[in-house]
Motif scaffolding. Sequence first.
Motif, PDB file in Angstrom:
ATOM      1  N   VAL A  94      83.819 135.261  36.213  1.00 36.41           N
ATOM      2  CA  VAL A  94      84.789 134.163  36.079  1.00 36.41           C
ATOM      3  C   VAL A  94      84.187 132.891  36.659  1.00 36.41           C
ATOM      4  O   VAL A  94      83.642 132.903  37.772  1.00 36.41           O
ATOM      5  CB  VAL A  94      86.110 134.478  36.802  1.00 36.41           C
ATOM      6  N   GLU A  95      84.290 131.806  35.912  1.00 38.82           N
ATOM      7  CA  GLU A  95      83.826 130.518  36.405  1.00 38.82           C
ATOM      8  C   GLU A  95      84.805 129.423  36.014  1.00 38.82           C
ATOM      9  O   GLU A  95      85.560 129.554  35.044  1.00 38.82           O
ATOM     10  CB  GLU A  95      82.437 130.195  35.869  1.00 38.82           C
ATOM     11  N   ILE A  96      84.791 128.354  36.808  1.00 42.35           N
ATOM     12  CA  ILE A  96      85.622 127.204  36.478  1.00 42.35           C
ATOM     13  C   ILE A  96      85.014 126.488  35.287  1.00 42.35           C
ATOM     14  O   ILE A  96      83.829 126.160  35.284  1.00 42.35           O
ATOM     15  CB  ILE A  96      85.727 126.244  37.678  1.00 42.35           C
ATOM     16  N   PHE A  97      85.815 126.246  34.254  1.00 40.43           N
ATOM     17  CA  PHE A  97      85.324 125.592  33.047  1.00 40.43           C
ATOM     18  C   PHE A  97      84.850 124.171  33.367  1.00 40.43           C
ATOM     19  O   PHE A  97      85.517 123.426  34.068  1.00 40.43           O
ATOM     20  CB  PHE A  97      86.435 125.544  31.997  1.00 40.43           C
ATOM     21  N   GLY A  98      83.706 123.826  32.821  1.00 36.01           N
ATOM     22  CA  GLY A  98      83.134 122.506  33.083  1.00 36.01           C
ATOM     23  C   GLY A  98      82.091 122.516  34.173  1.00 36.01           C
ATOM     24  O   GLY A  98      81.379 121.529  34.351  1.00 36.01           O
ATOM     25  N   GLY A  99      82.019 123.617  34.912  1.00 36.84           N
ATOM     26  CA  GLY A  99      80.991 123.756  35.936  1.00 36.84           C
ATOM     27  C   GLY A  99      81.261 122.935  37.178  1.00 36.84           C
ATOM     28  O   GLY A  99      82.325 122.339  37.368  1.00 36.84           O
ATOM     29  N   VAL A 100      80.270 122.871  38.050  1.00 36.31           N
ATOM     30  CA  VAL A 100      80.420 122.158  39.324  1.00 36.31           C
ATOM     31  C   VAL A 100      80.233 120.659  39.153  1.00 36.31           C
ATOM     32  O   VAL A 100      80.574 119.878  40.040  1.00 36.31           O
ATOM     33  CB  VAL A 100      79.400 122.690  40.358  1.00 36.31           C
ATOM     34  N   ASP A 101      79.684 120.237  38.023  1.00 36.69           N
ATOM     35  CA  ASP A 101      79.440 118.816  37.789  1.00 36.69           C
ATOM     36  C   ASP A 101      80.725 118.153  37.280  1.00 36.69           C
ATOM     37  O   ASP A 101      80.857 117.813  36.104  1.00 36.69           O
ATOM     38  CB  ASP A 101      78.301 118.634  36.778  1.00 36.69           C
ATOM     39  N   ASP A 102      81.690 117.982  38.181  1.00 38.88           N
ATOM     40  CA  ASP A 102      82.973 117.418  37.776  1.00 38.88           C
ATOM     41  C   ASP A 102      83.388 116.244  38.658  1.00 38.88           C
ATOM     42  O   ASP A 102      84.559 115.883  38.714  1.00 38.88           O
ATOM     43  CB  ASP A 102      84.067 118.484  37.776  1.00 38.88           C
ATOM     44  N   GLU A 103      82.420 115.642  39.311  1.00 38.77           N
ATOM     45  CA  GLU A 103      82.719 114.544  40.235  1.00 38.77           C
ATOM     46  C   GLU A 103      83.415 113.376  39.538  1.00 38.77           C
ATOM     47  O   GLU A 103      84.267 112.704  40.134  1.00 38.77           O
ATOM     48  CB  GLU A 103      81.434 114.054  40.907  1.00 38.77           C
ATOM     49  N   GLU A 104      83.075 113.137  38.267  1.00 35.82           N
ATOM     50  CA  GLU A 104      83.663 112.016  37.548  1.00 35.82           C
ATOM     51  C   GLU A 104      84.818 112.434  36.632  1.00 35.82           C
ATOM     52  O   GLU A 104      85.364 111.602  35.918  1.00 35.82           O
ATOM     53  CB  GLU A 104      82.592 111.294  36.728  1.00 35.82           C
ATOM     54  N   THR A 143      92.772 122.404  34.767  1.00 32.81           N
ATOM     55  CA  THR A 143      91.717 123.293  35.231  1.00 32.81           C
ATOM     56  C   THR A 143      91.807 124.607  34.472  1.00 32.81           C
ATOM     57  O   THR A 143      92.866 125.234  34.423  1.00 32.81           O
ATOM     58  CB  THR A 143      91.818 123.551  36.736  1.00 32.81           C
ATOM     59  N   SER A 144      90.687 124.993  33.882  1.00 32.84           N
ATOM     60  CA  SER A 144      90.615 126.233  33.114  1.00 32.84           C
ATOM     61  C   SER A 144      89.520 127.115  33.689  1.00 32.84           C
ATOM     62  O   SER A 144      88.589 126.630  34.349  1.00 32.84           O
ATOM     63  CB  SER A 144      90.310 125.937  31.643  1.00 32.84           C
ATOM     64  N   LEU A 159      95.111 127.016  33.689  1.00 32.73           N
ATOM     65  CA  LEU A 159      96.044 127.389  34.755  1.00 32.73           C
ATOM     66  C   LEU A 159      96.881 126.188  35.180  1.00 32.73           C
ATOM     67  O   LEU A 159      96.547 125.049  34.872  1.00 32.73           O
ATOM     68  CB  LEU A 159      95.245 127.928  35.950  1.00 32.73           C
ATOM     69  N   PRO A 160      97.989 126.403  35.893  1.00 31.48           N
ATOM     70  CA  PRO A 160      98.796 125.283  36.384  1.00 31.48           C
ATOM     71  C   PRO A 160      97.939 124.297  37.161  1.00 31.48           C
ATOM     72  O   PRO A 160      97.209 124.683  38.078  1.00 31.48           O
ATOM     73  CB  PRO A 160      99.830 125.968  37.276  1.00 31.48           C
ATOM     74  N   SER A 161      98.027 123.021  36.769  1.00 31.09           N
ATOM     75  CA  SER A 161      97.105 122.015  37.301  1.00 31.09           C
ATOM     76  C   SER A 161      97.781 120.725  37.705  1.00 31.09           C
ATOM     77  O   SER A 161      97.111 119.801  38.171  1.00 31.09           O
ATOM     78  CB  SER A 161      96.041 121.681  36.227  1.00 31.09           C
TER      79      SER A 161
END
Length: 378
Positions: free
Chosen positions: A275-285, A291-292, A352-354
């Motif tokens: 399981v991983e957060i969609f979009g990866g860790v590069d989400d600073e911007e 959140t999926s 998921l709820p975001s």
Amino acid sequence: MSERIYMSSPDVGDLEEQYMVAAIRSGWIAPLGPDVNAFEAEMAERIGVEHAVALSSGTAALHLGLLGLGVGPGDVVVTSTMTFAATANAIVYTRAEPYFIDCELETGNMDPTLLREALERLMRDGEKVAAIVPVDLLGKAINYTEICTIADEYRIPVLADAAESLGAAHRTRAAGSFGRASAVSFNGNKIMTTSGGGMLLTDDVELAANTRYLATQARQPVAHYEHIDIGYNYRLSNLLAALGRAQLTRLDDMIGRRRAMRERYRELFAAVDGVEIFGGVDDEEDNCWLTSIVVDSVAAGWHPEDLTAALLADNIESRPLWKPMHLQPVFSGARGLVNGNANRLFERGLTLPSGSALSESDIDRVLSNLSEFIGWRS
């Protein structure tokens, strides 16, 4: 049954009420008015563009933006397959043909390599590509550097679908400021809302003027009602603009709350295989609108549908990622260039709820359900 927890419910409070009451008491109940003018100016300043046109929806912004670019019958408009139907519908409104491009697996956004390949094919076959409409998925801006470079090489205008990315950026430049124009949405579940509404953002004074003209039934500037073009009733009301002005002052705080929720999910799933957060860790911007997670069912030992059922048992909303447009029955005959990435994300992704309106008790309940599910499955 427990009270429903939604993925992204509107986040409104006392400030929004104050702005709405002030607008009502001003007497500007009819469409347009001082709050519309102020909302447009404030949004243009926030995004860094010269012109903003407040409209009844993000779909209206896409529709009028395409018309302003001269898109019409027989044209081809290249767009993302990983998107909500409104993107493709707006193209069809102009009687042009949507041509769907698959996505990068990591981001869900349009793949620049596939875009270039598609343009080469279409140009070689002598087809007129009138516009490119890339989509910022779930609050992550596309790679505008590459997409706009390719568009410039082929001399094709870009109309950016930034409906999901208000408050995000690409290389420090605000989403909504790219291309000939961008469309944003203020629908009820978006990062900020006017209940229903949207806006066209552009530096092109003629495009902005044409959008205003068409959005007000294409009425000529004479004392009587005179029309030489087909127009639309697409302008935003003054009352909803007042709501938007209040929301805009809170935008950064609402983004911050959504980001905090994403980090809670990231921490929870960090030790879960597959399981991983969609979009990866590069989400600073990113604006972290939604959140999926992406689930490798073999490694995880469960499917996204299993988690959906567990959450639904406690009345918690979740949803798969967008079903790609090329898989939609209404577009079953549409052309495109796909490689399977969007299909995989649809099959493996779960949102998921975001929302920024989630209370601490809501958050605790969601995380508790997730922890119980993970523990049971482990």
